[in-house]
Design an enzyme around this catalytic site. Structure first.
Site, PDB file in Angstrom:
ATOM      1  CE1 TYR A 179      33.541  45.816  45.677  1.00 22.30           C
ATOM      2  CE2 TYR A 179      32.921  44.938  43.529  1.00 22.30           C
ATOM      3  CZ  TYR A 179      33.568  44.795  44.742  1.00 22.30           C
ATOM      4  OH  TYR A 179      34.238  43.630  45.023  1.00 22.30           O
ATOM      5  CG  HIS A 231      40.354  45.683  52.327  1.00 19.20           C
ATOM      6  ND1 HIS A 231      40.048  46.280  51.124  1.00 19.20           N
ATOM      7  CD2 HIS A 231      41.670  45.902  52.531  1.00 19.20           C
ATOM      8  CE1 HIS A 231      41.136  46.858  50.629  1.00 19.20           C
ATOM      9  NE2 HIS A 231      42.144  46.621  51.460  1.00 19.20           N
ATOM     10  CE  LYS A 250      31.132  36.034  47.468  1.00 15.22           C
ATOM     11  NZ  LYS A 250      32.026  36.178  48.628  1.00 15.22           N
ATOM     12  CE1 TYR A 261      34.233  41.889  49.296  1.00 17.78           C
ATOM     13  CE2 TYR A 261      32.797  42.274  47.432  1.00 17.78           C
ATOM     14  CZ  TYR A 261      34.056  42.311  48.007  1.00 17.78           C
ATOM     15  OH  TYR A 261      35.138  42.766  47.271  1.00 17.78           O
ATOM     16  N   PRO A 272      32.887  38.272  37.980  1.00 18.57           N
ATOM     17  CG  PRO A 272      34.618  39.403  36.945  1.00 18.57           C
ATOM     18  CD  PRO A 272      33.443  38.559  36.658  1.00 18.57           C
TER      19      PRO A 272
HETATM   20  P1  FAS Z   1      41.972  28.144  36.471  1.00 15.88           P
HETATM   21  O1  FAS Z   1      41.336  28.425  35.136  1.00 15.88           O
HETATM   22  O2  FAS Z   1      42.620  29.237  37.229  1.00 15.88           O
HETATM   23  O3  FAS Z   1      43.091  27.011  36.293  1.00 15.88           O
HETATM   24  C1  FAS Z   1      42.876  25.927  35.427  1.00 15.88           C
HETATM   25  C2  FAS Z   1      44.238  25.401  35.004  1.00 15.88           C
HETATM   26  O4  FAS Z   1      44.024  24.232  34.198  1.00 15.88           O
HETATM   27  C3  FAS Z   1      44.998  26.402  34.138  1.00 15.88           C
HETATM   28  O5  FAS Z   1      46.314  26.557  34.608  1.00 15.88           O
HETATM   29  C4  FAS Z   1      44.968  25.779  32.741  1.00 15.88           C
HETATM   30  O6  FAS Z   1      46.139  26.044  31.998  1.00 15.88           O
HETATM   31  C5  FAS Z   1      44.866  24.305  33.066  1.00 15.88           C
HETATM   32  N1  FAS Z   1      44.265  23.509  31.994  1.00 15.88           N
HETATM   33  C6  FAS Z   1      43.238  23.848  31.189  1.00 15.88           C
HETATM   34  N2  FAS Z   1      42.983  22.837  30.323  1.00 15.88           N
HETATM   35  C7  FAS Z   1      43.885  21.831  30.598  1.00 15.88           C
HETATM   36  C8  FAS Z   1      44.132  20.548  30.060  1.00 15.88           C
HETATM   37  N3  FAS Z   1      43.398  20.091  29.037  1.00 15.88           N
HETATM   38  N4  FAS Z   1      45.127  19.811  30.591  1.00 15.88           N
HETATM   39  C9  FAS Z   1      45.862  20.279  31.630  1.00 15.88           C
HETATM   40  N5  FAS Z   1      45.685  21.501  32.185  1.00 15.88           N
HETATM   41  C10 FAS Z   1      44.692  22.262  31.672  1.00 15.88           C
HETATM   42  N6  FAS Z   1      37.741  35.634  40.107  1.00 15.88           N
HETATM   43  C11 FAS Z   1      37.621  36.569  41.068  1.00 15.88           C
HETATM   44  O7  FAS Z   1      37.247  36.229  42.194  1.00 15.88           O
HETATM   45  N7  FAS Z   1      37.911  37.897  40.795  1.00 15.88           N
HETATM   46  C12 FAS Z   1      38.348  38.297  39.551  1.00 15.88           C
HETATM   47  O8  FAS Z   1      38.594  39.477  39.324  1.00 15.88           O
HETATM   48  C13 FAS Z   1      38.493  37.353  38.527  1.00 15.88           C
HETATM   49  N8  FAS Z   1      38.949  37.709  37.278  1.00 15.88           N
HETATM   50  C14 FAS Z   1      39.037  36.749  36.291  1.00 15.88           C
HETATM   51  C15 FAS Z   1      39.478  37.066  34.986  1.00 15.88           C
HETATM   52  C16 FAS Z   1      39.558  36.082  33.973  1.00 15.88           C
HETATM   53  C17 FAS Z   1      40.026  36.453  32.573  1.00 15.88           C
HETATM   54  C18 FAS Z   1      39.188  34.751  34.258  1.00 15.88           C
HETATM   55  C19 FAS Z   1      39.234  33.678  33.192  1.00 15.88           C
HETATM   56  C20 FAS Z   1      38.755  34.422  35.553  1.00 15.88           C
HETATM   57  C21 FAS Z   1      38.701  35.418  36.567  1.00 15.88           C
HETATM   58  N9  FAS Z   1      38.293  35.103  37.871  1.00 15.88           N
HETATM   59  C22 FAS Z   1      38.177  36.025  38.857  1.00 15.88           C
HETATM   60  C23 FAS Z   1      37.986  33.777  38.230  1.00 15.88           C
HETATM   61  C24 FAS Z   1      39.292  33.066  38.494  1.00 15.88           C
HETATM   62  O9  FAS Z   1      39.972  33.704  39.525  1.00 15.88           O
HETATM   63  C25 FAS Z   1      38.945  31.645  38.769  1.00 15.88           C
HETATM   64  O10 FAS Z   1      37.835  31.532  39.651  1.00 15.88           O
HETATM   65  C26 FAS Z   1      40.101  30.864  39.317  1.00 15.88           C
HETATM   66  O11 FAS Z   1      41.185  31.010  38.445  1.00 15.88           O
HETATM   67  C27 FAS Z   1      39.637  29.429  39.450  1.00 15.88           C
HETATM   68  O12 FAS Z   1      40.737  28.632  39.612  1.00 15.88           O
HETATM   69  P2  FAS Z   1      40.803  27.172  38.921  1.00 15.88           P
HETATM   70  O13 FAS Z   1      39.508  26.493  39.144  1.00 15.88           O
HETATM   71  O14 FAS Z   1      42.062  26.599  39.398  1.00 15.88           O
HETATM   72  O15 FAS Z   1      40.833  27.449  37.353  1.00 15.88           O
HETATM   73  C1  PHB Z   2      40.347  42.174  41.775  1.00 23.32           C
HETATM   74  O1  PHB Z   2      41.077  42.800  42.559  1.00 23.32           O
HETATM   75  O2  PHB Z   2      40.776  41.604  40.743  1.00 23.32           O
HETATM   76  C2  PHB Z   2      38.870  42.099  42.086  1.00 23.32           C
HETATM   77  C3  PHB Z   2      38.427  42.507  43.332  1.00 23.32           C
HETATM   78  C4  PHB Z   2      37.062  42.444  43.620  1.00 23.32           C
HETATM   79  C5  PHB Z   2      36.183  42.003  42.646  1.00 23.32           C
HETATM   80  C6  PHB Z   2      36.644  41.599  41.385  1.00 23.32           C
HETATM   81  C7  PHB Z   2      37.996  41.660  41.103  1.00 23.32           C
HETATM   82  O3  PHB Z   2      34.851  41.981  42.931  1.00 23.32           O
END
Ligand code: FAS
Ligand code: PHB
Length: 390
Positions: free
Chosen positions: A200, A72, A296, A384, A292
């Site tokens: 957005y 993109h 980032k 971005y 989000p």
């Molecule tokens: P994660 O949370 O992905 O992974 C952590 C892992 O550790 C999980 O698998 C968990 O099960 C495990 N864990 C936890 N406790 C443990 C323990 N005690 N023992 C062993 N394992 C354990 N980012 C964006 O850029 N765009 C988005 O749209 C977006 N939407 C999101 C929506 C939600 C609901 C959430 C919670 C986050 C969102 N994020 C988004 C952010 C997300 O993408 C995170 O930045 C990304 O998953 C980060 O990855 P990790 O640091 O690996 O953490």
């Molecule tokens: C998504 O596709 O989940 C997404 C993309 C851009 C954002 C947040 C979420 O800023």
């Protein structure tokens, strides 16, 4: 059990760190509390910065990303029933890649399994200890049997609710937090995206985001109240509200269909400092959370583990501690820039009734300035697409 690096968490941070360490010939075991299907079932991020793509290439897991990722060159801002394009490529020479976090996680899981590397899924009662000395351990139960994983270092990649940050003595850590007064209601549907690029939308009814996973799968978000529930929203209610918040030329191109996932995520800004405690390193959501809006979260997790993998390679291969000593400061410089951008973009694009008429006027003035000034648009674009990894 013994390994060089014990990684807690098999999300993108833990899996990418494991892949980068493997490429450097460093042994790592991942301990994950959930099952692999559960981890893959979480629908999260969708936009990759160039730096993240480069790290996935370095880890040797970018084959499908190269084939299926969607480059993109810009995004569209919608307000006052009009669209305004921010041209990343023209303003910064950079682009982003649309490729879901689920796909990144799957690619990393498959590469790890193919290499025969150890990942303990469904580990229970995980705990970490001894990281203030030279013999840290990770303990866990698996199938009713207690295990102790001896290691040189522990990487806390266990997310915001994990055990590693919680195991740091409170006096040794400082946290910064802002909770936003709304959430995001997200829907995933196998329908073609409404537009070529992400949209957005700033609207008096609330923020909306048109994102995508492929040319046949779309991801949409609506700003919603914190006490809202996903099950209160029928698909029709969601599609109707989405179209109300979009310019007419976009609303009429939205293809509706049955949701395959529908959930509400809270929004918060959070940073824990420092990110290193002796032989324990925090990475990704275990150390920081961004709203989000700026896409980032996943990208910061990737840059953290990029820095950590380099520092650990220097330790083992060059017998130098410079990289691990610099880890926390190096990560936090990039983390705080992403925190600022994510907070700014969230503050600009969402409805904050509590700021009143003046607050809305400030948002409108900033949006007009943003789309009328190449300097302002460049500032958005360079944040971005992702600031460089120093
Ligand atoms: P994660 O949370 O992905 O992974 C952590 C892992 O550790 C999980 O698998 C968990 O099960 C495990 N864990 C936890 N406790 C443990 C323990 N005690 N023992 C062993 N394992 C354990 N980012 C964006 O850029 N765009 C988005 O749209 C977006 N939407 C999101 C929506 C939600 C609901 C959430 C919670 C986050 C969102 N994020 C988004 C952010 C997300 O993408 C995170 O930045 C990304 O998953 C980060 O990855 P990790 O640091 O690996 O953490
Ligand atoms: C998504 O596709 O989940 C997404 C993309 C851009 C954002 C947040 C979420 O800023």
């Amino acid at each position: 059990m013994r390994t060089q690096v014990a990684i807690v968490g098999a999300g993108p941070a833990g899996l990418l760190l494991g892949a980068l360490l493997h490429r450097a010939g460093i042994d790592a075991v991942i301990v994950e509390q959930r099952s692999a299907p559960y981890v893959l079932g979480r629908i999260r991020a969708g936009v990759l910065e160039r730096t993240t793509v480069d790290l996935l290439e370095e880890a040797g897991v970018a084959g499908r990303l190269r084939r299926e990722g969607l480059p993109h060159d810009g995004t569209e801002l919608a307000f006052d029933d009009r669209l305004h394009r921010i041209d990343f490529k023209a303003l910064t020479g950079q682009r982003v890649t649309v490729y879901g976090q689920t796909e990144v996680t799957q690619d990393l899981m498959e590469a790890r399994a193919a290499a025969g590397l150890t990942t303990v899924y469904e580990a229970q009662q995980v705990s970490v200890d001894g990281f203030d000395g030279r013999t840290p351990v990770v303990r866990f139960r698996k199938d009713g049997v207690e295990h102790t994983l001896e290691c040189d270092f522990i990487a806390g990649c266990d997310g915001y609710h994990g055990v590693t940050r919680a195991s740091v003595p409170p006096a040794a850590i400082t946290t910064y937090e802002k909770v936003y007064p709304f959430g995001w209601l997200g829907v995933l549907a196998d329908v073609p995206p409404a537009r070529e690029e992400l949209v957005y939308a700033h609207h008096e009814r609330g923020f909306a985001l048109c994102s995508q996973r492929s040319r046949t799968r779309s991801r949409y978000y609506l700003q919603c109240s914190l006490d809202d529930k996903a099950e209160r929203w029928s698909d029709d209610m969601f599609w109707d509200e989405l179209r109300r918040r979009l310019p007419a030329e976009v609303a009429q191109t939205v293809v509706t269909g049955p949701s395959i996932e529908k959930s509400i995520a809270p929004l918060r800004s959070f940073v824990a400092e420092p990110m290193r405690f002796g032989r324990l390193f925090l990475a990704g959501d275990a150390a920081h959370i961004v709203p989000p809006t700026g896409a980032k979260g996943l990208n910061l997790a990737a840059s953290d583990v990029g820095y950590l993998a380099r520092g650990l390679a220097e330790f083992y291969l060059d017998k130098s501690e410079a990289g691990i000593d610099a880890y926390s400061a190096r990560c936090l410089r990039r983390v705080w820039q992403a925190e600022r951008f994510s907070w700014w973009f969230t503050s600009l694009m969402h409805r904050f009734p509590e700021t009143g008429a003046f607050g809305q006027k400030m948002q409108q003035a900033e949006l007009a300035y943003l789309v009328g000034s190449p300097a302002a648009a460049t500032a958005l674009a360079e944040n971005y697409v992702g600031l460089p990894m120093a």
